[in-house]
Design a protein around this motif. Sequence first.
Motif, short mmCIF file in Angstrom:
data_model
loop_
_atom_site.label_atom_id
_atom_site.label_comp_id
_atom_site.label_asym_id
_atom_site.label_seq_id
_atom_site.Cartn_x
_atom_site.Cartn_y
_atom_site.Cartn_z
N LYS A 1 0.95 -1.23 -0.07
CA LYS A 1 0.05 0.06 0.01
C LYS A 1 1.04 1.22 0.11
O LYS A 1 1.77 1.42 0.91
CB LYS A 1 -0.93 -0.06 1.41
N VAL B 1 -2.13 -1.37 -3.74
CA VAL B 1 -2.76 -0.07 -3.68
C VAL B 1 -1.90 1.03 -3.73
O VAL B 1 -1.04 1.19 -3.19
CB VAL B 1 -3.88 0.02 -2.53
N VAL C 1 -0.73 2.89 5.13
CA VAL C 1 -0.13 2.46 4.07
C VAL C 1 1.55 1.98 4.47
O VAL C 1 2.06 2.42 5.64
CB VAL C 1 0.18 3.76 3.12
N LYS D 1 -10.00 -0.57 2.75
CA LYS D 1 -9.15 -1.30 3.65
C LYS D 1 -9.68 -2.81 3.64
O LYS D 1 -9.05 -3.79 3.69
CB LYS D 1 -9.11 -0.87 4.97
#
Length: 511
Positions: free
Chosen positions: A44, A194, A208, A186
């Motif tokens: 992320k 992502v 993240v 999430k």
Amino acid sequence: METVNDQQEQHSNTIGVTNLRLKFPGERSLLFKDLSFEAKDSEKVLFLGPSGCGKSTLLQVLSGLIPNSIEVPTRQDTIQLPKSYGFVFQDPDTQFCMPYVDEELAFVLENLQVPREQMDERMDDVLKRVGLDVPPHSRIDDLSQGMKQRLALASVLLLDPDVIFLDEPSALLDPEGTDQIWDSVKEVSEDKTVIIVEHKIDHIADWVDRVILFDDSGHIIADETPEVIFEQYQSEITEYGIWHPNVWEHYTASESFKAMMKNRQSSTVDLVKDTDRIVHLQQFKGFYGKKEKIHVEEASIYPNSWLTIIGDNGAGKSTLLLALMRLIQASGNYTIHGKAVSLDKKDKTPPKELSFVFQNPELQFIENTVKDEVAFSLQIQGLSTKKVEEEAEHLLNAFRLYVDHEHHPYQLSIGQKRRLSVATAFAHHSDILLLDEPTFGQDAKSTYEMLEQLEELRQQGTTIVMVTHDMNIVEHFATDVWTVQQGKLLNGKDTPDEKCETKVGTHHESI
């Protein structure tokens, strides 16, 4: 949106590019010069940087949209594109293929070969997950921009892609909607890669894995964990005006903010008499076709005020501004400076005392260059050519539009388009300035500069009316607050326990 990239070697969900160079047609310099980036399987990653630095462009390169769908000259040593991806664009209107909500979602499911009997359940489920509470067969054009953002994310979640690209997915959402959007992301993305561009980072700063920090020229300053970025790169973050946790606390503690508030308090006049009101509404209604979309029982706007209008997505805030501008049909009693505003269906002329900044800035651009867009508003005031040139240059610099002024407005980033739209409204020198979410897509520095310019304009006599979801703006800048709920402007009689108090000494209408 989903695609499959067959021309590149695939390896799980890892994506990346090495030594990327990109140059938009007409630009004098490269946006990226030998930029390299890689995101590994299930990572992320947040792209963080000032408005206009190229974050959204890099998302489009990593997805393959540039140059496969958007023809922009690029060169790189290697590029690893995702096998499948979903992309949520900054402007949700660019996302949709179909006219109705259920048709848009069904289009996705049909491409995935989902049996028809399973579609309704899947569509209902995804709409609930993103908090879009509308009948499935609703026209997309009738949704607010925030509701469209929810729909855009819903269509991407249905895809169940390997990689999700999110370009400011919560920019137009109310606080509750922002919570719902990020909770949904999430929930479904644990095993997905992502890549995110976002200014509202409080919901994701601790989620993240990495933060890529850019300067204003598109160079990568740092690639570290969030903890390292926000602890060790504070000076760079401040220098480039990048959003970060506690940024509002830092701003309101600054000497410039304290001086502005001190000046505001010393210059503010308590305006409490009915005769002082600049706008008065009574049984005022706005319509889309024959359907009533906003109703104001009675309300007044006062000179020297900064009125913020708040409420959930789709409540009717933007509709209220459109009705005040006579851009949609309206009825009832509407006066400005005590004179009745014509609400005749045949008369579509906006009140000359008002200027308007649309939520979508592209809706108000009428010229082919950035400079001419600002100059147009000055020319119709009969200013000399020299004065027009000087004032246009001043406004473009004041709003940090440091681009080739011969560029078409559509060539700008979303944040730059927004600043240009506000600059053109400033050029009108109207009594009342209506702004619909003027700070979305802006970095922190641009946001605070815009707010300070609006405050200066207010102190010079312009009344500010702003739709916003940013409660920090409401707390620190508003003198008055209206709440719109389910198509109605709430008044003191309806919500006696929710009257807002005056913040800086001006009259406060309890609406």
